[in-house]
Design a protein around this motif. Sequence first.
Motif, PDB file in Angstrom:
ATOM      1  N   ALA A 487       0.697  -0.952  -0.011  1.00 26.34           N
ATOM      2  CA  ALA A 487       0.187  -0.237   0.106  1.00 26.34           C
ATOM      3  C   ALA A 487       0.702   1.266   0.079  1.00 26.34           C
ATOM      4  O   ALA A 487       0.293   2.308  -0.996  1.00 26.34           O
ATOM      5  CB  ALA A 487      -0.686  -0.250   1.156  1.00 26.34           C
ATOM      6  N   SER A 488       1.578   0.716   0.552  1.00 23.85           N
ATOM      7  CA  SER A 488       2.597   2.438   0.227  1.00 23.85           C
ATOM      8  C   SER A 488       3.265   2.399  -0.278  1.00 23.85           C
ATOM      9  O   SER A 488       3.796   4.054  -0.861  1.00 23.85           O
ATOM     10  CB  SER A 488       4.214   2.057   2.159  1.00 23.85           C
ATOM     11  OG  SER A 488       3.270   1.771   3.353  1.00 23.85           O
ATOM     12  N   ALA A 489       3.944   1.582  -1.651  1.00 25.28           N
ATOM     13  CA  ALA A 489       4.136   2.071  -2.523  1.00 25.28           C
ATOM     14  C   ALA A 489       3.836   2.274  -3.975  1.00 25.28           C
ATOM     15  O   ALA A 489       3.892   3.212  -4.744  1.00 25.28           O
ATOM     16  CB  ALA A 489       5.019   0.252  -2.916  1.00 25.28           C
ATOM     17  N   LYS A 490       1.662   2.027  -3.693  1.00 21.25           N
ATOM     18  CA  LYS A 490       1.336   2.186  -4.357  1.00 21.25           C
ATOM     19  C   LYS A 490       1.184   4.260  -3.942  1.00 21.25           C
ATOM     20  O   LYS A 490       0.834   4.658  -5.487  1.00 21.25           O
ATOM     21  CB  LYS A 490      -0.295   1.835  -4.027  1.00 21.25           C
ATOM     22  CG  LYS A 490      -0.150  -0.346  -4.904  1.00 21.25           C
ATOM     23  CD  LYS A 490      -1.256  -0.651  -4.704  1.00 21.25           C
ATOM     24  CE  LYS A 490      -1.966  -2.077  -4.839  1.00 21.25           C
ATOM     25  NZ  LYS A 490      -2.596  -2.707  -4.687  1.00 21.25           N
ATOM     26  N   ALA A 491       1.399   4.269  -2.870  1.00 21.31           N
ATOM     27  CA  ALA A 491       0.532   5.616  -2.320  1.00 21.31           C
ATOM     28  C   ALA A 491       1.871   5.887  -3.474  1.00 21.31           C
ATOM     29  O   ALA A 491       1.808   7.576  -3.756  1.00 21.31           O
ATOM     30  CB  ALA A 491       0.959   5.592  -1.299  1.00 21.31           C
ATOM     31  N   LEU A 492       3.634   6.088  -2.748  1.00 21.45           N
ATOM     32  CA  LEU A 492       4.525   6.606  -3.099  1.00 21.45           C
ATOM     33  C   LEU A 492       4.171   7.281  -5.071  1.00 21.45           C
ATOM     34  O   LEU A 492       4.323   7.852  -5.486  1.00 21.45           O
ATOM     35  CB  LEU A 492       5.846   5.984  -2.583  1.00 21.45           C
ATOM     36  CG  LEU A 492       6.687   6.554  -3.674  1.00 21.45           C
ATOM     37  CD1 LEU A 492       7.022   8.302  -2.645  1.00 21.45           C
ATOM     38  CD2 LEU A 492       8.264   5.836  -2.720  1.00 21.45           C
ATOM     39  N   ILE A 493       4.177   5.991  -5.916  1.00 18.49           N
ATOM     40  CA  ILE A 493       4.116   6.277  -7.547  1.00 18.49           C
ATOM     41  C   ILE A 493       2.689   6.565  -7.571  1.00 18.49           C
ATOM     42  O   ILE A 493       3.098   7.723  -9.012  1.00 18.49           O
ATOM     43  CB  ILE A 493       3.928   4.055  -7.593  1.00 18.49           C
ATOM     44  CG1 ILE A 493       5.453   3.752  -7.242  1.00 18.49           C
ATOM     45  CG2 ILE A 493       3.307   4.041  -9.521  1.00 18.49           C
ATOM     46  CD1 ILE A 493       5.480   1.929  -7.380  1.00 18.49           C
ATOM     47  N   ALA A 494       1.579   6.686  -6.823  1.00 18.24           N
ATOM     48  CA  ALA A 494       0.500   7.302  -7.067  1.00 18.24           C
ATOM     49  C   ALA A 494       1.000   8.725  -7.355  1.00 18.24           C
ATOM     50  O   ALA A 494       0.432   9.802  -7.834  1.00 18.24           O
ATOM     51  CB  ALA A 494      -0.905   6.866  -6.061  1.00 18.24           C
ATOM     52  N   ALA A 495       1.893   9.507  -6.019  1.00 17.21           N
ATOM     53  CA  ALA A 495       2.032  10.673  -5.988  1.00 17.21           C
ATOM     54  C   ALA A 495       3.264  11.018  -6.754  1.00 17.21           C
ATOM     55  O   ALA A 495       3.346  12.312  -7.884  1.00 17.21           O
ATOM     56  CB  ALA A 495       2.987  10.553  -4.423  1.00 17.21           C
TER      57      ALA A 495
END
Length: 514
Positions: A487-495
């Motif tokens: 979830a953290s990786a997805k959030a960073l990539i989305a940002a």
Amino acid sequence: MSDRLYIFDTTLRDGEQSPGCSMNIEEKLRIAHALAALGVDVIEAGFPVASPDDFTAVNRIAAEVPNAMIAGLARAHPKDIDGVAEAIKPAGDRGRIHTFIATSPIHMEAKLRMSPDEVVERAVAAVKQARNLVANVEFSAEDAGRSDDDFLCRIVEKVIDAGASVINIPDTVGYMTPDEFGRKIKLLRERVPNADQAIFSVHCHNDLGLAVANSLAAVENGARQVECTINGLGERAGNAALEEIVMILKTRADRYNIDTGIDTTKIVQTSKLVSQITGMPIQANKAIVGANAFAHESGIHQDGVLKHKKTYEIMTPESVGWNTNRMVLGKHSGRAALKARYVELGVTLDDEQLVAVFERFKALADKKKDIFDEDLQAILNEDAEINTEHVKLVALHVASGTKDAPVAAVKLDIDGEIFEATAKGDGPVDAAFKAIKSLVEPNGKLLLYSVNAITAGTDAQGEVTVRLQDGERIVNAQGSDTDIVVASAKALIAALNKLPNMHAREVHAQYSGV
């Protein structure tokens, strides 16, 4: 018959001015559509002269969002007013120019460096210019709360004569108390000779925690438009919260007998959308929309609610959009059932959207047994980022333990090309972030990292919010997964996808960020 209060939502203008709450054009459109579905009367879509993106956002909202009146903010300057008129042109007779100038002594002297006579002259000229361009003009006396009553009466009378049909009296710095503010609204309505020719509006800030109370005091004294935001977002401590204003009037209809036209069952979903897009979490004990708003832990309370809900609940969870029933959708559910549930949640999906959302639903259903409405909302909001992805997560592997430094290996698809990297970190999330940021440019400075559980249980999805800064640009993004590192990786990539000029670094096929 009940009276009518107009709801003026400024989430996209004043709400966006909250530090870190900057939104891109597509995100603003999503929120604007949600506000229109919610039933707000006026959407203040932005400040068109602030930037080309702000102009475009206001222009597209004016063209694409139905039903609501679309307003743009303008200083009392000819260029600003022309800019708003051009931006809201697609809205036709649903367009409003909202122009303002400060009227308090401290603002006139220290900020404007203008005399009271000059301020009146500038305000009248601005309203006249705006009225020649559109039929609906609102005038705001900035810092009206600290303005002299006689001067306020004078300028309000002049701008109504000049063509303003809405007069906004803001407590710009959240200084007033309810009795003071109520008296000020009453005084203006009684002393201004042409007060009956305009709707009086209020815009209250929450610096002392009185924004909602002051707004209600104004309504009790004749104000018939309230300017507010979803979740109370806004400058400094924020604005009056739309959900609180609306539900007070509905719950205490015996006292107010005033309708708003808001579909209250859509409040929670709109609140969550704004929270997820802006990256501003909703505190658990927030009235109406907080996770604990309808929760009961005390044995005495639980006993009372079980016997009769009204012993401790003055409104029903369902009336604001909470669903107290557990979702029964699972991995064996089909597209029709999923689509029907989204319709019940107020979301209509076309065939293409349903295919994409269903794929993500199935992936989640394979990971956890129970799917809740909150999970469906997270899937929907994550899916909205698909078409804007330059960077995609292909694979992530993290190894960590009590004695060894965590190591993350990541594989990214960047504009169709595969890149891989490994990195060590202080923890598994830190290692994953370092590996990802070793492959993309620009990096962006991490301003916020927060984690929330979307639902209960050890298999609950974790929702991660990330805020990045690249130069003057600040972006927020969310990611959700049953694995909090993913979830953290997805959030960073989305940002990272929201930052301008995103591209791959010039790196070797393997990179060791140690």
